[in-house]
Design an enzyme around this catalytic site. Structure first.
Site, mmCIF file in Angstrom:
data_model
loop_
_atom_site.group_PDB
_atom_site.id
_atom_site.type_symbol
_atom_site.label_atom_id
_atom_site.label_comp_id
_atom_site.label_asym_id
_atom_site.label_seq_id
_atom_site.Cartn_x
_atom_site.Cartn_y
_atom_site.Cartn_z
ATOM 1 N N THR A 239 -34.239 98.583 -31.430
ATOM 2 C CA THR A 239 -33.767 98.474 -30.075
ATOM 3 C C THR A 239 -34.725 99.505 -29.166
ATOM 4 O OG1 THR A 239 -31.244 98.395 -30.969
ATOM 5 C CG2 THR A 239 -31.822 99.504 -28.561
ATOM 6 N N VAL A 268 -20.304 92.707 -29.237
ATOM 7 C CA VAL A 268 -21.179 93.426 -28.222
ATOM 8 C C VAL A 268 -21.174 95.158 -28.595
ATOM 9 C CG1 VAL A 268 -21.074 94.296 -25.839
ATOM 10 C CG2 VAL A 268 -19.979 92.144 -26.513
ATOM 11 N N GLY A 293 -23.766 101.153 -32.775
ATOM 12 C CA GLY A 293 -23.153 100.776 -31.317
ATOM 13 C C GLY A 293 -21.737 100.989 -31.330
HETATM 14 N N1 ASP Z 1 -27.316 100.335 -30.582
HETATM 15 C C1 ASP Z 1 -27.572 98.995 -30.963
HETATM 16 C C2 ASP Z 1 -26.255 97.900 -31.111
HETATM 17 O O1 ASP Z 1 -25.583 98.747 -31.952
HETATM 18 C C3 ASP Z 1 -28.409 99.013 -32.326
HETATM 19 C C4 ASP Z 1 -29.315 99.887 -32.295
HETATM 20 O O2 ASP Z 1 -29.724 100.567 -31.404
HETATM 21 O O3 ASP Z 1 -30.208 99.598 -33.536
HETATM 22 O O4 ASP Z 1 -26.286 97.014 -30.704
#
Ligand code: ASP
Length: 374
Positions: A239, A268, A293
């Protein structure tokens, strides 16, 4: 007739007049000399001081390319060089904008686009696969000067979701658009769209296969009750996010992701949720998160860092550490965050093995790090 005495007294009076003028002259000389001396005391240091230019206003940028199990053992020199060069390219893009006096908002968008276009990161081109084998992308951006924000979720055909998030902020009366509506909005503003095939990368496909196998093994072991309670983190590091402070003192933050490998259709994450994955407020700081997330959403991680600064008056590093290393960890969540405050202080805490991260300040020196101990 003048007597000798008269003459003498006349001479004396002449002498006394001369003496008087002499004293006045001497006093004046002293006065002028003193004035020159004291003026010199002030003038010499000023004249002697090196000519300094206007002080450079403070600006800077911090970026991340995801947190997770990034270990030295698994890293090859080629892979490390590829990540380093892409992160430096991203930093250079933002730095050029900030150096020329551009806005932190522009710098954040441009920097994230560089990472979205690279297959190395779980955003844009390199987005991970859902359990259905599709790609659903999320992104958000926030302007700390106005507290305006834009976000999109579940988009499948937008090459650069961060730019669509910006469009939502600038051209719609809303903060967030999802799915088909977000796609239509991209069409309306002629944003570059791509087929789902554009997002195919072998690496991410293999990750999906691996995670599906792991889930199947676990499901075979566990009872269905346990399964429903458990939230595994199949996070695929990558990400991306950027936070910046510009020369005008304005902060901005943005985040873009493909989400989690094997995520359910319609899932989401925190990245497009303002306050969870992204937050910026000129009063305090700009934050972008990466990690599991579901935990970030429950803790409103990005906003919580801001809140600790705003209400508890904690300095940036302490606020970011409290949330990532304590609150998030205690709840069972893993990941990290990047943040910059209104004075240009930065923080990059993470409770995982590593986080792709980097920063640049006014001096133009790019600092890029991957691992825990560096
Ligand atoms: N935070 C992102 C999500 O949960 C994933 C990540 O940061 O690796 O979609």
């Amino acid at each position: 007739m003048r007597t000798t005495l008269d003459k003498f007294s006349g001479a004396r009076s002449n002498v006394s007049i001369i003496g008087k003028y002499d004293r006045i002259f001497k006093r004046l000389t002293h006065l002028v000399a003193s004035m020159i001396f004291f003026a010199g005391l002030f003038l010499i240091p000023v004249a002697g001081r090196p000519q300094t230019a206007e002080p450079t206003p403070s600006f800077g940028m911090v970026i991340h390319g995801g947190a997770g199990t990034i270990s030295r053992e698994k890293m090859t020199p080629e892979k490390e060089a590829a990540y380093r060069s892409k992160l430096e390219e991203a930093l250079a893009t933002g730095y050029e904008i900030l150096k020329k006096g551009g806005t932190s908002f522009d710098a954040v968008e441009a920097t994230i686009r560089i990472m979205e276009d690279s297959p190395l990161f779980n955003a844009g081109k390199g987005a991970v696969f859902t359990s259905d084998g599709t790609n659903e992308l999320d992104a958000s951006i926030m302007d700390g000067a106005t507290l305006e924000a834009g976000a999109v979720s579940g988009v499948k055909h937008v090459k650069n979701p961060i730019s669509l998030a910006r469009l939502v902020l600038e051209k719609s009366p809303h903060v967030m658009l999802v799915g088909a509506g977000a796609e239509d909005f991209a069409v309306e503003y002629q944003l570059e769209r791509v087929s789902q095939y554009y997002f195919f990368t072998e690496n991410r496909w293999k990750s999906l296969v691996r995670v599906k196998e792991k889930v199947a093994q676990e499901q075979a072991k566990e009872s269905s009750d346990e399964k429903s309670e458990k939230m595994e983190f199949y996070g695929e590091k990558g990400t991306v996010g950027a936070v910046a402070l510009d020369q005008a003192g304005n902060l901005a933050a943005g985040t873009s992701t493909g989400g989690l490998t094997n995520k359910m259709f319609g899932r989401v994450g925190d990245s497009p949720i303002i306050g969870a994955g992204t937050y910026a407020n000129n009063e305090t700081c700009a934050v972008s998160c990466t990690g599991q997330g579901e935990y970030y959403m429950r803790l409103l991680v990005a906003y919580d860092i801001h809140a600790l600064m705003a209400y508890e008056k904690l300095p940036l590093a302490e606020a970011a550490n409290t949330v990532i290393m304590k609150k998030l960890k205690e709840l069972g969540g893993s990941g990290g965050a990047i943040a910059i405050d209104k004075s240009g202080n930065i923080a990059m805490p993470f409770n995982t093995k590593g986080m792709y991260r980097g920063y640049v300040k006014e001096d133009g020196k790019f600092v890029v790090k991957f691992y825990e101990k560096e």
